[in-house]
Design an enzyme around this catalytic site. Structure first.
Site, PDB file in Angstrom:
ATOM      1  N   LEU A 179      46.217 -10.495  25.366  1.00 56.93           N
ATOM      2  CA  LEU A 179      45.069 -10.150  25.957  1.00 56.93           C
ATOM      3  C   LEU A 179      44.876  -8.487  25.077  1.00 56.93           C
ATOM      4  O   LEU A 179      44.580  -7.512  25.603  1.00 56.93           O
ATOM      5  CB  LEU A 179      45.577  -9.544  27.616  1.00 56.93           C
ATOM      6  N   GLY A 180      45.766  -8.534  23.845  1.00 54.88           N
ATOM      7  CA  GLY A 180      44.274  -7.728  23.176  1.00 54.88           C
ATOM      8  C   GLY A 180      45.803  -6.468  23.265  1.00 54.88           C
ATOM      9  O   GLY A 180      45.470  -4.859  22.707  1.00 54.88           O
TER      10      GLY A 180
ATOM     11  N   ASP B 200      38.897  -8.083  17.663  1.00 51.94           N
ATOM     12  CA  ASP B 200      39.750  -7.744  19.281  1.00 51.94           C
ATOM     13  C   ASP B 200      39.524  -6.052  19.103  1.00 51.94           C
ATOM     14  O   ASP B 200      39.101  -5.115  20.489  1.00 51.94           O
ATOM     15  CB  ASP B 200      41.718  -7.561  19.417  1.00 51.94           C
TER      16      ASP B 200
HETATM   17  O1  PMV Z   1      45.208 -14.443  19.563  1.00 54.55           O
HETATM   18  P1  PMV Z   1      43.898 -13.034  19.926  1.00 54.55           P
HETATM   19  O2  PMV Z   1      43.486 -13.185  21.719  1.00 54.55           O
HETATM   20  O3  PMV Z   1      44.303 -12.062  19.484  1.00 54.55           O
HETATM   21  O4  PMV Z   1      42.915 -13.975  19.617  1.00 54.55           O
HETATM   22  C1  PMV Z   1      43.164 -13.908  17.088  1.00 54.55           C
HETATM   23  C2  PMV Z   1      41.535 -14.710  17.546  1.00 54.55           C
HETATM   24  C3  PMV Z   1      41.780 -15.337  16.444  1.00 54.55           C
HETATM   25  O5  PMV Z   1      39.189 -15.704  15.962  1.00 54.55           O
HETATM   26  C4  PMV Z   1      42.909 -16.533  16.027  1.00 54.55           C
HETATM   27  C5  PMV Z   1      41.872 -14.504  14.612  1.00 54.55           C
HETATM   28  C6  PMV Z   1      40.901 -13.451  14.721  1.00 54.55           C
HETATM   29  O6  PMV Z   1      41.412 -12.679  14.676  1.00 54.55           O
HETATM   30  O7  PMV Z   1      39.914 -13.374  15.211  1.00 54.55           O
END
Ligand code: PMV
Length: 317
Positions: free
Chosen positions: A105-106, A151
């Site tokens: 969820l960041g 993110d």
């Molecule tokens: O796990 P999360 O929600 O932080 O997402 C990572 C998303 C990826 O595409 C797998 C990595 C990125 O940096 O975009």
């Protein structure tokens, strides 16, 4: 006293492929937020010392006692550098976050953005959104070496974004607000491992992986149209397509699949993993009729937490 907040986030479409230059769509989760408050310390003995407190990670310490590679020390130092301050100001910085940790969820990006925003505002030199975003990106590189930048972008702008690495984020037009249920698998989200695993697969078979990323990119672009047109059946179908491509990438797990199946059987319009996978969350597109049944089904099948979020173009106050 100065206070600043930043929202949680979920990735709606395009995770992983976005690391390889394809588009992705992410939205803020506004009901969970990281909040930072800053107060001046006035005792002469506290001159040049910054006190940092975060209940969620059990941290209460002076900045100079925290390891320089710690994400909190890093974002504070980067912010002071960015506003051109050479001496550490005497402050108390407290972090309170309602964003679940390590669940996709960041939370890390939201804390970085809220810290940087609060600190720069408190010191009278508020940073521009794009600068806040690049500082949070720097910190995210500690968590996983090759973040795409999605993110930090969605968390800073606090509105749905269509994102291509290296380009200005575009506003996502939402023709009709829609409701998502976020179901936490209870398995910690494993961004570093999942990103590394996808990279290994890419190194060993670039043509197949590039083709998969292209398909994900195409689904993401179609989803952007469906969201603009308020076409929820099409949007749900595209979520399911993105999920089957994530399965091909190898980042789903039996636990995530169980939740996805349960949500689908309970009437979700579309369901997929959100974020890196190998744990973390699934998201289900629901309407008024299906939302209660889907929530119940997720809990009955082991979801450790269930959150609702409405996606709309509206910008936070
Ligand atoms: O796990 P999360 O929600 O932080 O997402 C990572 C998303 C990826 O595409 C797998 C990595 C990125 O940096 O975009």
């Amino acid at each position: 006293m100065t206070e600043a907040t930043a929202p949680g986030k979920i990735i709606l479409f395009g995770e992983h492929a976005v690391v390889y230059g394809r588009p992705a769509i992410a939205v803020p989760v506004r009901d969970v937020r990281a909040k930072v408050t800053i107060q001046n310390l006035t005792a002469p003995s506290q001159a040049g010392s910054l006190w940092v407190e975060s209940k969620a990670i059990g941290l209460s310490s002076w900045l100079h006692e925290i390891d320089g590679g710690h994400p909190l020390a890093k974002i504070i130092t980067l912010t002071l550098e960015a506003i051109g301050l050479e001496t550490v100001p005497s402050l108390r910085l407290a972090i309170n976050s309602s964003i679940p940790l390590a669940s996709g969820l960041g939370s890390g990006a939201a804390v970085s953005v809220a810290v940087s925003r609060a600190l720069s505002e408190h010191l009278g030199r508020p940073l521009a959104l794009k600068d806040l975003s690049s500082l949070a990106f720097e910190v995210d590189r500690i968590h996983h070496g090759t973040p795409s930048g999605i993110d930090n972008t969605v968390v800073v702008y606090d509105r749905p974004v269509y994102f291509i690495p290296g380009k200005e984020p575009e506003r996502l037009e939402v023709g009709l607000p829609f409701m998502l249920i976020i179901g936490d698998s209870g398995q910690p989200s494993a961004t570093i491992e999942a990103v590394a695993q996808v990279r290994d697969s890419w190194i060993s078979d670039k043509p197949s992986m590039e083709a998969l990323f292209d398909s994900i990119g195409s689904v993401t672009n179609q989803a952007r149209e469906a969201i603009r047109d308020g076409d929820l059946p099409r949007l749900g179908g595209l979520m399911n397509q993105n999920q089957s491509l994530l399965l091909d990438l190898g980042v789903s797990t039996p636990t995530l699949e169980l939740l996805i199946e349960a949500a689908g059987a309970a009437g979700a319009i579309g369901v997929k993993v959100s974020g890196a996978g190998l744990g973390g969350n699934i998201i289900a597109l629901v309407d008024q009729d299906s939302q209660r049944a889907v929530k119940r089904a997720l809990i009955a099948n082991g979801a450790s937490k269930v959150l609702y979020t409405e996606v709309s173009t509206e910008v936070s106050p």
